[in-house]
Design a protein around this motif. Structure first.
Motif, PDB file in Angstrom:
ATOM      1  N   ARG A  19      37.496  32.101  20.432  1.00 26.38           N
ATOM      2  CA  ARG A  19      37.614  32.409  19.022  1.00 26.38           C
ATOM      3  C   ARG A  19      36.243  32.772  18.482  1.00 26.38           C
ATOM      4  O   ARG A  19      35.327  31.955  18.486  1.00 26.38           O
ATOM      5  CB  ARG A  19      38.187  31.239  18.214  1.00 26.38           C
ATOM      6  CG  ARG A  19      38.499  31.645  16.765  1.00 26.38           C
ATOM      7  CD  ARG A  19      39.041  30.507  15.929  1.00 26.38           C
ATOM      8  NE  ARG A  19      38.013  29.553  15.560  1.00 26.38           N
ATOM      9  CZ  ARG A  19      38.135  28.653  14.584  1.00 26.38           C
ATOM     10  NH1 ARG A  19      39.269  28.596  13.881  1.00 26.38           N
ATOM     11  NH2 ARG A  19      37.156  27.811  14.332  1.00 26.38           N
ATOM     12  N   LEU A  20      36.122  34.005  18.035  1.00 26.40           N
ATOM     13  CA  LEU A  20      34.888  34.481  17.438  1.00 26.40           C
ATOM     14  C   LEU A  20      34.928  34.277  15.933  1.00 26.40           C
ATOM     15  O   LEU A  20      35.971  34.432  15.306  1.00 26.40           O
ATOM     16  CB  LEU A  20      34.675  35.965  17.748  1.00 26.40           C
ATOM     17  CG  LEU A  20      34.722  36.368  19.223  1.00 26.40           C
ATOM     18  CD1 LEU A  20      34.459  37.864  19.355  1.00 26.40           C
ATOM     19  CD2 LEU A  20      33.717  35.568  20.035  1.00 26.40           C
ATOM     20  N   ARG A  68      47.378  40.004  22.341  1.00 34.09           N
ATOM     21  CA  ARG A  68      46.405  39.049  22.860  1.00 34.09           C
ATOM     22  C   ARG A  68      45.379  38.635  21.819  1.00 34.09           C
ATOM     23  O   ARG A  68      44.695  37.629  22.011  1.00 34.09           O
ATOM     24  CB  ARG A  68      45.669  39.634  24.071  1.00 34.09           C
ATOM     25  CG  ARG A  68      46.588  40.017  25.215  1.00 34.09           C
ATOM     26  CD  ARG A  68      45.790  40.424  26.459  1.00 34.09           C
ATOM     27  NE  ARG A  68      44.957  41.595  26.227  1.00 34.09           N
ATOM     28  CZ  ARG A  68      43.637  41.599  26.290  1.00 34.09           C
ATOM     29  NH1 ARG A  68      42.984  40.478  26.615  1.00 34.09           N
ATOM     30  NH2 ARG A  68      42.960  42.717  26.068  1.00 34.09           N
ATOM     31  N   ALA A  69      45.238  39.402  20.751  1.00 36.20           N
ATOM     32  CA  ALA A  69      44.225  39.143  19.740  1.00 36.20           C
ATOM     33  C   ALA A  69      44.858  38.939  18.370  1.00 36.20           C
ATOM     34  O   ALA A  69      45.872  39.553  18.042  1.00 36.20           O
ATOM     35  CB  ALA A  69      43.229  40.292  19.682  1.00 36.20           C
ATOM     36  N   THR A  70      44.233  38.069  17.588  1.00 41.74           N
ATOM     37  CA  THR A  70      44.662  37.821  16.222  1.00 41.74           C
ATOM     38  C   THR A  70      43.440  37.774  15.317  1.00 41.74           C
ATOM     39  O   THR A  70      42.535  36.967  15.538  1.00 41.74           O
ATOM     40  CB  THR A  70      45.435  36.503  16.094  1.00 41.74           C
ATOM     41  OG1 THR A  70      46.576  36.513  16.956  1.00 41.74           O
ATOM     42  CG2 THR A  70      45.909  36.307  14.654  1.00 41.74           C
ATOM     43  N   ILE A  71      43.409  38.633  14.316  1.00 40.68           N
ATOM     44  CA  ILE A  71      42.325  38.621  13.349  1.00 40.68           C
ATOM     45  C   ILE A  71      42.804  37.908  12.093  1.00 40.68           C
ATOM     46  O   ILE A  71      43.955  38.058  11.673  1.00 40.68           O
ATOM     47  CB  ILE A  71      41.831  40.046  13.025  1.00 40.68           C
ATOM     48  CG1 ILE A  71      40.581  39.999  12.139  1.00 40.68           C
ATOM     49  CG2 ILE A  71      42.927  40.884  12.373  1.00 40.68           C
ATOM     50  CD1 ILE A  71      39.904  41.356  11.964  1.00 40.68           C
ATOM     51  N   SER A  72      41.931  37.116  11.502  1.00 40.58           N
ATOM     52  CA  SER A  72      42.276  36.383  10.297  1.00 40.58           C
ATOM     53  C   SER A  72      41.032  36.222   9.436  1.00 40.58           C
ATOM     54  O   SER A  72      39.913  36.514   9.869  1.00 40.58           O
ATOM     55  CB  SER A  72      42.881  35.016  10.639  1.00 40.58           C
ATOM     56  OG  SER A  72      41.965  34.223  11.373  1.00 40.58           O
ATOM     57  N   ALA A  80      35.575  35.508   8.766  1.00 36.85           N
ATOM     58  CA  ALA A  80      36.610  36.209   9.501  1.00 36.85           C
ATOM     59  C   ALA A  80      36.609  35.718  10.939  1.00 36.85           C
ATOM     60  O   ALA A  80      35.559  35.367  11.484  1.00 36.85           O
ATOM     61  CB  ALA A  80      36.379  37.716   9.463  1.00 36.85           C
ATOM     62  N   TYR A  81      37.780  35.705  11.555  1.00 40.05           N
ATOM     63  CA  TYR A  81      37.921  35.196  12.909  1.00 40.05           C
ATOM     64  C   TYR A  81      38.618  36.223  13.794  1.00 40.05           C
ATOM     65  O   TYR A  81      39.408  37.036  13.332  1.00 40.05           O
ATOM     66  CB  TYR A  81      38.742  33.909  12.932  1.00 40.05           C
ATOM     67  CG  TYR A  81      38.185  32.794  12.090  1.00 40.05           C
ATOM     68  CD1 TYR A  81      37.220  31.931  12.597  1.00 40.05           C
ATOM     69  CD2 TYR A  81      38.625  32.594  10.787  1.00 40.05           C
ATOM     70  CE1 TYR A  81      36.707  30.904  11.828  1.00 40.05           C
ATOM     71  CE2 TYR A  81      38.121  31.570  10.010  1.00 40.05           C
ATOM     72  CZ  TYR A  81      37.162  30.723  10.534  1.00 40.05           C
ATOM     73  OH  TYR A  81      36.659  29.698   9.771  1.00 40.05           O
ATOM     74  N   LEU A  82      38.325  36.145  15.070  1.00 37.34           N
ATOM     75  CA  LEU A  82      39.050  36.903  16.070  1.00 37.34           C
ATOM     76  C   LEU A  82      39.418  35.950  17.196  1.00 37.34           C
ATOM     77  O   LEU A  82      38.549  35.509  17.945  1.00 37.34           O
ATOM     78  CB  LEU A  82      38.235  38.074  16.619  1.00 37.34           C
ATOM     79  CG  LEU A  82      38.948  38.922  17.673  1.00 37.34           C
ATOM     80  CD1 LEU A  82      40.102  39.699  17.041  1.00 37.34           C
ATOM     81  CD2 LEU A  82      37.975  39.887  18.350  1.00 37.34           C
ATOM     82  N   GLN A  83      40.692  35.606  17.288  1.00 37.56           N
ATOM     83  CA  GLN A  83      41.199  34.778  18.371  1.00 37.56           C
ATOM     84  C   GLN A  83      41.669  35.689  19.487  1.00 37.56           C
ATOM     85  O   GLN A  83      42.507  36.557  19.270  1.00 37.56           O
ATOM     86  CB  GLN A  83      42.357  33.904  17.883  1.00 37.56           C
ATOM     87  CG  GLN A  83      43.027  33.081  18.968  1.00 37.56           C
ATOM     88  CD  GLN A  83      42.165  31.952  19.477  1.00 37.56           C
ATOM     89  OE1 GLN A  83      41.514  31.268  18.685  1.00 37.56           O
ATOM     90  NE2 GLN A  83      42.144  31.749  20.782  1.00 37.56           N
TER      91      GLN A  83
END
Length: 119
Positions: A19-20, A68-72, A80-83
């Motif tokens: 998670r970025l 595969r990726a989820t931005i929130s 902001a996050y990138l899972q």
């Protein structure tokens, strides 16, 4: 001004997850609307879109990371996050956070965080 600081990168095995995070700050970011995005770049290649999220929550993903990726985004934390799940070696890159908007609709970039997917 808008300042962006990415974190959360590192070494992960194929199939793993990361998670970025992108922490935003600055007087402009606090009072104007900004679209947020994650991009990535490898040596010798152009920077490419990974995912974006608007101020209203609308999202967009590159075909290579769909599913595969989820931005929130968390408005209270200005973050902001990138899972990313099921990571592949081809996901290896420097990942950059981007904010775009404000009165002149200009873009701001973070310094990047390295993601390496390898056994």
């Amino acid at each position: 001004q808008v300042q962006l600081v990415e974190s959360g990168g590192g070494l992960v095995q194929p199939g793993g997850s990361l998670r970025l995070s992108c922490a935003a700050s600055g007087s402009l970011f606090s009072i104007y609307r900004y679209n947020m995005g994650w991009y990535r770049q490898t040596p010798g290649k152009e920077r490419e879109l990974v995912a974006t999220i608007s101020d209203r929550g609308s999202t967009n993903y590159a075909d290579s990371v769909k599913g595969r990726a989820t931005i929130s985004r968390d408005g209270a934390k200005n973050t902001a996050y990138l899972q990313m799940n099921s990571l592949k070696p081809e996901d290896t890159a420097v990942y950059y956070c981007k904010a775009e908007g404000g009165p002149a609709y200009r873009a701001y970039w973070g310094q990047g965080t390295q993601v390496t997917v390898s056994s």
